[in-house]
Design an enzyme around this catalytic site. Structure first.
Site, PDB file in Angstrom:
ATOM      1  CE  LYS A 180      -9.490   4.606  -7.594  1.00 30.09           C
ATOM      2  NZ  LYS A 180      -8.328   5.261  -6.400  1.00 30.09           N
ATOM      3  N   GLY A 233     -17.249   6.107  -0.476  1.00 28.10           N
ATOM      4  CA  GLY A 233     -16.754   7.521  -0.376  1.00 28.10           C
ATOM      5  C   GLY A 233     -17.707   8.488  -0.360  1.00 28.10           C
ATOM      6  CB  SER A 234     -17.328  12.137  -1.154  1.00 26.85           C
ATOM      7  OG  SER A 234     -17.238  12.125  -2.462  1.00 26.85           O
ATOM      8  CB  VAL A 237     -16.710  10.605  -5.515  1.00 26.45           C
ATOM      9  CG1 VAL A 237     -16.393   9.406  -6.496  1.00 26.45           C
ATOM     10  CG2 VAL A 237     -15.949  11.677  -5.290  1.00 26.45           C
ATOM     11  N   GLY A 238     -19.867   9.371  -5.350  1.00 27.37           N
ATOM     12  CA  GLY A 238     -20.997   8.547  -5.731  1.00 27.37           C
ATOM     13  C   GLY A 238     -21.909   8.991  -6.470  1.00 27.37           C
ATOM     14  CD  GLU A 255     -22.847   2.204   2.734  1.00 33.06           C
ATOM     15  OE1 GLU A 255     -23.760   1.369   2.391  1.00 33.06           O
ATOM     16  OE2 GLU A 255     -22.778   2.882   3.432  1.00 33.06           O
ATOM     17  CB  CYS A 289     -19.273   7.177   6.576  1.00 31.17           C
ATOM     18  SG  CYS A 289     -18.607   5.749   6.556  1.00 31.17           S
ATOM     19  CD  GLU A 390     -19.023  12.452   5.511  1.00 30.14           C
ATOM     20  OE1 GLU A 390     -18.932  12.611   4.309  1.00 30.14           O
ATOM     21  OE2 GLU A 390     -18.919  11.334   6.109  1.00 30.14           O
TER      22      GLU A 390
END
Ligand code: UN1
Length: 504
Positions: A180, A233-234, A237-238, A255, A289, A390
């Site tokens: 996705k 991603g963030s 969300v991780g 990651e 990142c 971040e």
């Protein structure tokens, strides 16, 4: 130019067929540099499409797993050759789609090419090991086996390199994939799927389902037939994905964010450090990142460093990444620019000195995109939010430091641990920093960005969950170890017991 601007209506790739979303709905994706440039129209998928794609990947798995790995390697090698052939075309598409300048999208495609060739070669290695048994006439070995259907949720900042890091490793090991892509960069992932198709990847080995995190990502990562989830991603969300995968014990590779520091010591080559800081902070419009978002500079060189940094930041040309001479493209979306602009305000309120940039640019053609001038905050305190959180945009923060120890302490004081760097001529300082930075990547006299595909990539603390991608380490995410014992003694031999049995 004319063909570039043709609008494509794309479909999902499921079991080798390009199909519309079950909902029949679509979404548009426009260039962040120019809202008039419609990059494509993409399927707005949901759980039904996810179910079909996972079923296709599951069906394709046994044949792909059983194909000899060197043969799988040949297909990936062919994919690498096609990526090479189409590098320029793909780079232009990606610049239109996510905004970073052409030199950088070429680099993004190159990273996918490098990864294809690395993985192709791995088809003739995929080393396990043999080791002596403790018993006579017994053979012991350990082999890697694929895990099954892998689900990828990938970001927009490296829309080809990151799917390739994950994908080449998963495929060479014999897994099948449902990906996705980020809603900001579906076209780049469709392009990669076409490359695999042309290279001869069997139907169902690589499936693409486009749509939002809620409608596609959630059902995908929690699908019972998905065995591995790999997400970039963030951190927020991780964490959610990690929780969603816990009940079924899925292997989860995460990651996530970074707040990477460059230490500039009194003895550093200041010009070189400024060059590295500018590249690390404003390359990819700071949307990496690995971005150099904190510059920890020792007092003796502080003023000179800051002056040159601001001079350099002001000289960067902001514009459409397709144009020659442009250094910094737009933020990826209006939302992203808003979020960065908010941090500019936060930094000002916190009392850091905004020495340049941070303005929404709207002169002439720039009014059609999400441009923001490169911002430098100086004289900041290490505890300010702009120095800890971040930002993921063209903003960097300079903090004065008194010593190497203080620099290392501040560098390690954030929850993230992806990348770090030191500029110094002193080998002792370099080695101390190398050892003490709590990061998965570290650079000496070089910026915080610039990872190469044959070394492991990933971070510590809230940046990752212990896995790495790329390199040989990346295979660990996508393989199970199987230990195998072959007893050719013709008798029952009991480990631990017969090994030490006394003569009586
Ligand atoms: C990322 O920042 O999301 O080292 C990936 C680099 C690139 C990869 C970065 N090769 O910055």
């Amino acid at each position: 130019m004319a063909t570039e601007l043709a609008v494509e209506t794309e479909r999902n790739l499921i079991g080798g067929q390009w199909v519309p979303a079950a909902s029949g709905k679509t979404f548009e994706n426009r260039s962040p540099a120019d809202g008039n440039d419609l990059v494509g129209v993409f399927p707005e998928s949901d759980r039904r499409d996810v179910d079909a794609a996972v079923a296709a990947a599951k069906k394709a798995f046994p044949a792909w797993r059983d194909m000899p790995a060197p043969r799988r390697g040949e297909i990936l090698y062919a994919a690498g050759e096609i990526l090479k052939r189409d590098k320029e075309k793909l780079a232009r598409l990606m610049t239109r789609e996510m905004g970073k300048v052409l030199a950088e999208t070429r680099g993004d495609v190159q990273e996918a090419i490098d990864m294809a060739f690395l993985a192709a070669g791995e088809g003739r290695r995929l080393f396990g090991f043999t080791t002596p048994s403790e018993l006579s006439n017994k053979f012991a070995m350990c082999i890697r086996q694929p895990v099954g259907v892998c689900a990828f949720v990938t970001p927009w900042n490296f829309p080809m390199a990151i799917p390739a890091w994950k994908g080449m490793a998963a495929l060479i090991a014999g897994n099948t994939v449902v990906i996705k892509p980020a809603t900001d960069t579906p076209a780049s992932v469709v392009a990669l799927a076409r490359v695999f198709e042309e290279a001869g990847l069997p139907a169902g080995a690589w499936n693409v389902v486009m749509g939002s995190g809620g409608a596609v990502g959630d059902p995908l990562v929690s699908h019972p037939d998905v065995k591995v989830v790999s997400f970039t991603g963030s951190t927020e969300v991780g964490r959610r994905i990690s929780v969603a995968c816990a009940p079924t014990f899925k292997r989860v590779h995460l990651e996530m964010g970074g707040k990477n520091a460059i230490l500039v010591m009194d003895d550093a080559d200041v010009e070189l450090a400024v060059e590295g800081a500018l590249w690390g902070a404003f390359g990819t419009t700071g949307q990496r990142c690995t971005a150099s978002s904190r510059l920890l500079v020792q007092r003796k060189v502080y003023d000179g460093f800051v002056m040159k940094l601001v001079e350099g930041a002001k000289a960067l040309r902001v514009g459409n990444g397709l144009e020659a001479g442009v250094d910094v493209g737009p933020c990826v979306s209006e939302r992203q620019r808003e979020s960065v602009a908010k941090y500019i305000e936060i930094g000002k309120q916190e009392g850091a000195k905004l020495l340049c940039g941070g303005e929404k640019l709207s002169a002439g053609d720039l009014s059609r995109g999400w441009f923001l001038s490169p911002a430098v905050f100086a004289d900041a305190d290490a505890k300010m939010r702009i120095a800890c959180e971040e930002i993921f945009g063209p903003v960097t923060t300079v903090v004065p430091i008194d010593s190497l120890d203080e620099g290392i302490r501040i560098a390690n004081s954030v929850p993230y641990g992806l990348s770090g760097s030191i500029y110094t001529q002193d080998v002792n300082k370099a080695f101390k920093a190398m050892r003490e930075f709590e990061t998965g990547l570290f650079y000496v006299n070089s910026s915080t960005i610039g990872a190469e595909v044959h070394l492991p990539f990933g971070g510590m603390k809230d940046t990752g969950n212990g896995h790495r991608e790329a390199g040989i380490a990346g295979l660990d995410v996508f393989t199970e170890w199987k230990s195998i014992y072959v007893d050719f003694s013709g008798k029952l031999q009991r480990a631990q017991i017969d090994t030490y049995e006394s003569a009586d």
